[in-house]
Design an enzyme around this catalytic site. Structure first.
Site: not given
Ligand code: NAD
Length: 341
Positions: A139, A290, A215
């Site tokens: 997102t 966010k 979204k």
């Molecule tokens: P998170 O922080 O748990 O996971 C993100 C992952 O990306 C981490 O494992 C991190 O180490 C990795 N990462 C960061 N920079 C990186 C790079 N340069 N190279 C490789 N890996 C890298 O986040 P999340 O909760 O999984 O959310 C991911 C996305 O999905 C976000 O944009 C969030 O807004 C969206 N989202 C989350 C939810 C939720 O409930 N958690 C729901 C809908 C959408």
């Protein structure tokens, strides 16, 4: 294949260095039928999504994973197996034709695609049989997504699709996410086929960036509905109304919305809702903040000045920093407002 059979696979814990897989398509019989998938970002959402993807694609299909957090990729290898860990995101893109990214914020998406796209042209580095497809499920703001998409498209290195999702960690684990996609018509079928391995619904909203715009509009409304529900429940309870009766009435009247019906902020009103579990689980207040900020930024870029969003941003900013509310489901705004629990 069942989990038990999969667990018994002797190759489960074998991780081959990337180089040893590189020539695989060239000598395997029927290799043109094999597909290859790259997965970057194995966090709370990405990890269970990648797990579902690996479980649903044929075993002969290749999967290459990467995360800056080594323990996430190592855990995936130990738990799921039949994947290759790439040292860099560029390696993921060089080795695979369908690349999925699930990253936290716009700057992470920018940095990852910069590494992938800005060195030598991917096509000359490693030609692949099918056109390379990048699906970004993060997102982020539409402007950043548009820049990255243009970079991929204009340099002919692949097609880029924005595919943010809803359904949270529970939906990701169950393979029941909803994806909102922004893509040109000719690749919608291919993208839908891939995302359906991780979700139950794929909604095509229009050309690139449309998925993100949809979204953000939805989550803007959710942010406001939640604050309004917390306020309405708070005043009703303070006036002496029974919270369950009040919620029941609202949910058959015109005030009904997702926060009032499914995620009611007053403990005990909806069984299983985060409010009844000290606001644990659910959708974190920081994530709501966010998305709200991203929506406000995108609105400003479109010349729109929403009145209510700025006020809601103040509420979520304060709640996210409040010791009693920090790290909890966004319905904790009710507690922040001093609601009776
Ligand atoms: P998170 O922080 O748990 O996971 C993100 C992952 O990306 C981490 O494992 C991190 O180490 C990795 N990462 C960061 N920079 C990186 C790079 N340069 N190279 C490789 N890996 C890298 O986040 P999340 O909760 O999984 O959310 C991911 C996305 O999905 C976000 O944009 C969030 O807004 C969206 N989202 C989350 C939810 C939720 O409930 N958690 C729901 C809908 C959408």
């Amino acid at each position: 294949m069942t989990t038990a059979v999969r667990a018994a696979m002797p190759w489960k814990h074998l991780v081959k260095p990337l180089g040893s897989q590189a020539g695989r398509r060239c000598f395997a019989t029927g290799s043109s039928l094999q597909a290859s998938y790259g997965f970057i970002g194995l966090g709370r959402m990405g990890y269970p999504m990648a797990k579902n993807l690996r479980a649903k694609i044929p075993e002969s299909d290749t999967m290459v994973i990467n995360d800056v957090n080594d323990s996430a990729t190592q855990q995936f290898v130990n738990e799921v197996g039949n994947v290759t860990i790439a040292k860099t995101v560029r390696e993921v893109a060089e080795q695979t034709e369908n690349i999925i990214t699930v990253l936290p914020e716009p700057q992470h998406v920018k940095a990852v695609y910069k590494q992938i796209l800005e060195q030598n042209n991917l096509l000359t580095a490693t030609p692949i049989k099918k056109e390379r497809l990048f699906i970004d499920c993060s997102t982020i703001d539409p402007m950043t997504s548009e820049e990255v998409a243009a970079q991929a498209h204009n340099t002919g290195q692949g097609r880029f699709v924005d595919a943010p999702m809803s359904g949270g960690v529970v939906g990701a684990a169950a393979g029941k996410l909803t994806f909102m996609i922004g893509a040109e018509h000719d690749i919608v079928a291919r993208v839908t086929e891939i995302l359906s391995l991780m979700g139950k619904r794929v909604v095509h909203l229009g050309p690139p960036t449309s998925g993100l715009k949809g979204k953000l509009a939805n989550n803007y409304l959710l942010a406001l509905n939640n604050v309004a529900t917390c306020e309405a429940m708070n005043m009703g309870v303070k006036w002496g109304l029974d919270p369950a009766k009040l919620a029941d009435m609202i949910n058959t009247a015109t005030g009904k919305c997702w926060p009032s019906e499914v995620n009611n902020p007053v403990p005990g009103v909806v069984e299983g809702a985060p409010a009844g579990k000290d606001y644990e689980g659910g959708f974190g207040t920081a994530l709501m903040l966010k998305d709200l900020k991203l929506a406000l930024k995108a609105a400003e870029e479109a010349g729109v000045s929403p009145y209510l969003g700025e006020k809601a941003k103040e509420v979520y900013t304060a709640a996210a920093a409040d010791e009693k509310c920090k790290g909890r489901d966004f319905s904790v705004v009710y507690r922040y407002l001093g609601g009776k629990e």
